[in-house]
Motif scaffolding. Structure first.
Motif, mmCIF file in Angstrom:
data_model
loop_
_atom_site.group_PDB
_atom_site.id
_atom_site.type_symbol
_atom_site.label_atom_id
_atom_site.label_comp_id
_atom_site.label_asym_id
_atom_site.label_seq_id
_atom_site.Cartn_x
_atom_site.Cartn_y
_atom_site.Cartn_z
ATOM 1 N N GLY A 1 61.413 48.291 54.733
ATOM 2 C CA GLY A 1 60.996 48.071 56.300
ATOM 3 C C GLY A 1 62.541 47.553 56.764
ATOM 4 N N LYS A 2 62.564 46.914 57.908
ATOM 5 C CA LYS A 2 63.850 46.567 58.717
ATOM 6 C C LYS A 2 63.715 44.849 58.603
ATOM 7 C CE LYS A 2 63.683 50.272 61.995
ATOM 8 N NZ LYS A 2 63.822 50.739 63.431
ATOM 9 N N PRO A 3 64.977 44.616 58.618
ATOM 10 C CA PRO A 3 65.112 43.104 58.623
ATOM 11 C C PRO A 3 64.590 42.370 59.651
ATOM 12 C CG PRO A 3 67.187 44.279 58.188
ATOM 13 C CD PRO A 3 66.488 45.171 58.682
ATOM 14 N N ARG A 4 63.997 41.243 59.557
ATOM 15 C CA ARG A 4 63.421 40.410 60.529
ATOM 16 C C ARG A 4 63.991 38.870 60.541
ATOM 17 N NH1 ARG A 4 57.812 38.074 61.418
ATOM 18 N NH2 ARG A 4 57.641 38.366 58.981
ATOM 19 N N GLN A 5 64.363 38.490 61.676
ATOM 20 C CA GLN A 5 64.999 37.150 61.561
ATOM 21 C C GLN A 5 63.708 36.255 61.691
ATOM 22 O OE1 GLN A 5 68.314 36.729 61.008
ATOM 23 N NE2 GLN A 5 67.909 34.509 60.811
ATOM 24 N N LEU A 6 63.549 35.385 60.855
ATOM 25 C CA LEU A 6 62.342 34.143 61.212
ATOM 26 C C LEU A 6 62.837 32.907 61.787
ATOM 27 C CD1 LEU A 6 60.725 34.529 57.549
ATOM 28 C CD2 LEU A 6 60.413 35.907 59.482
ATOM 29 N N THR A 7 63.864 32.351 61.489
ATOM 30 C CA THR A 7 64.318 31.317 62.232
ATOM 31 C C THR A 7 65.908 31.574 62.246
ATOM 32 O OG1 THR A 7 64.962 30.210 60.261
ATOM 33 C CG2 THR A 7 62.757 30.036 60.774
ATOM 34 N N GLY A 8 66.480 30.776 63.393
ATOM 35 C CA GLY A 8 67.976 31.078 63.593
ATOM 36 C C GLY A 8 68.572 32.433 64.009
ATOM 37 N N GLY A 9 69.488 32.825 63.718
ATOM 38 C CA GLY A 9 70.278 33.842 63.637
ATOM 39 C C GLY A 9 71.806 33.834 63.924
ATOM 40 N N THR A 10 72.073 32.902 64.726
ATOM 41 C CA THR A 10 73.678 32.545 64.996
ATOM 42 C C THR A 10 73.896 31.290 64.381
ATOM 43 O OG1 THR A 10 73.390 33.803 66.968
ATOM 44 C CG2 THR A 10 75.284 32.438 66.830
ATOM 45 N N ALA A 11 74.925 31.458 63.431
ATOM 46 C CA ALA A 11 75.421 30.382 62.643
ATOM 47 C C ALA A 11 76.682 29.947 63.258
ATOM 48 C CB ALA A 11 75.671 30.687 61.235
ATOM 49 N N VAL A 12 76.763 28.492 63.067
ATOM 50 C CA VAL A 12 77.974 27.832 63.542
ATOM 51 C C VAL A 12 78.792 27.371 62.425
ATOM 52 C CG1 VAL A 12 79.033 25.955 64.903
ATOM 53 C CG2 VAL A 12 76.916 27.013 65.682
ATOM 54 N N GLU A 13 80.062 27.702 62.108
ATOM 55 C CA GLU A 13 80.786 27.228 61.201
ATOM 56 C C GLU A 13 82.166 26.872 61.658
ATOM 57 O OE1 GLU A 13 79.608 27.298 58.316
ATOM 58 O OE2 GLU A 13 78.083 29.176 58.059
#
Length: 397
Positions: A201-213
């Motif tokens: 299947g295709k990736p599915r974002q469950l929580t978040g998605g854009t990180a802050v480093e």
């Protein structure tokens, strides 16, 4: 035809460390690569893989004469036939770094003909709870874990002691459809991002998605599961070393190859100023989009979304400095020769594989560029991986 030794046990004395998380032993004229052992130990080794060549692979299943560097692994599944995520949990931290230094030195000597005294430096923090991102996989019973060494077999985990606690818990807390991969990232602000990829299947974002480093004196907003250094202290450390060795002049032209989201490009841009020019080349579209957004305040950075080995042939001009951070396989002859043709004064090479680094150093050397500085960092404690930063300059005279 050589007898297949798989399943056979041998009493062997373990020799030097080799690249890949094992040590070298010899038995009946054959080389045996032994995991879960340390140099100088006498062990009973069980052969785990034999493809009929001059070597085979084994696990040390009993230690008859332990090394003084041996310690009790902190993880209950870090042992023969179990999780393949770590290589050196049975060695003290100092010993792990000595082993990695020996590998880097041996690769440089064997593949590049360079004798270099290597010291692997520890990054701030512990041998445990440093990993900010990890990919687990669900086994046949749906329990998530990591695969055994050189196997598709999944070892179920209750915890992963080298991973940050929230990231480990988020990936291991629920059963999944067998074969589902669960990727977790804990960013600099402590937020956990979780994505899953079901089989086929295709990736599915469950929580978040854009990180802050945070690195190089700026915040970075980027794809949570894209490329960023795994150790929380690595990005800032490498950016500092790259900056010290690049020393780009005000107004100069410089290249940042395999630029990722632009970490090193940001450092170079600060050195050359707005009158200078930074070419940032990266093949990942999301990384380039993140880089453009994060470095929008630096107009001297020009992005090119392309594979370095293809696009570099068409780049004109002479850069003062070239920084490159290639994938594990290294830059390769074509890229090295394209860099050499541009005649930069300095080349700063960031490498995650000592063998690839050594091969590329040998190619650079054949074109008059010599290794001048090298620093190695234990950016992946408990594993065999080591990160190196090298400075090469043209030989004068």
């Amino acid at each position: 035809m050589t007898e297949n030794w798989t399943g056979r046990t041998l009493e062997v004395e373990v020799g030097a460390v080799a690249h890949g998380g094992h040590c070298v032993a010899r038995a009946e004229g054959r080389v045996v690569f032994v995991r879960h052992a340390l140099p100088g130990e006498l062990v009973v080794a069980e052969i785990t893989e034999d493809k009929g060549k001059s070597f085979c692979r084994a696990d040390a299943v009993r230690i008859l004469r332990p090394s003084p560097d041996r310690v009790e692994p902190p993880c209950p599944v870090a042992g023969p036939g179990l999780c393949g995520g770590c290589d050196w949990q049975h060695a003290s931290g100092d010993a792990q770094r000595r082993l990695k230094a020996g590998v880097v030195a041996e690769q440089l000597r064997r593949l590049a003909g360079v004798e270099w005294p290597v010291e692997v430096e520890a990054l701030p923090g512990s041998l445990l709870r440093w990993r900010t991102r990890v990919r687990f996989v669900a086994g046949r019973d749906g329990r998530p874990g990591l695969r055994a060494h050189r196997s598709h077999r999944v070892i179920p985990l209750e915890d992963c002691p080298i991973t940050l606690e929230k990231a480990a818990s988020a990936g291991l807390s629920r059963r999944k459809r067998p074969g589902t991969e669960v990727e977790t990232t804990e960013d600099a602000r402590g937020r956990v991002h979780v994505a899953e990829v079901p089989p086929g299947g295709k990736p599915r974002q469950l929580t978040g998605g854009t990180a802050v480093e945070r690195a190089a004196d700026r915040d970075w907003r980027l794809a949570a599961h894209g490329f960023w250094q795994v150790h929380p202290e690595a990005a800032d450390t490498f950016a500092r070393v790259v900056g010290e060795w690049a020393r780009a002049s005000r107004g100069a032209t410089v290249w940042d190859l395999y630029a990722g989201a632009g970490l090193f490009a940001s450092v170079l841009a600060g050195q050359v100023g707005q009158e200078g020019r930074v070419l940032a080349m990266e093949s990942g579209r999301r990384a380039v989009a993140d880089g453009r957004a994060n470095l929008a305040d630096l107009p001297q950075v020009r992005w090119e979304c392309a594979r370095v080995e293809h696009a570099l042939r068409d780049v004109s001009g002479r850069p003062e400095v070239v920084v490159l951070d290639p994938p594990r396989k290294g830059a390769g002859r074509d890229v090295v020769e394209s860099i050499v043709e541009a005649e930069p004064e300095r080349i700063v090479y960031v490498a995650c594989d000592p063998a690839a680094l050594a091969r590329d150093v040998a190619t650079f050397s054949g074109h008059g560029y010599r290794l001048r500085e090298l620093r190695a960092f234990d950016a992946f404690p408990m594993t065999h991986h080591v990160e190196c930063v090298a400075l090469l300059t043209r030989e004068r005279g």
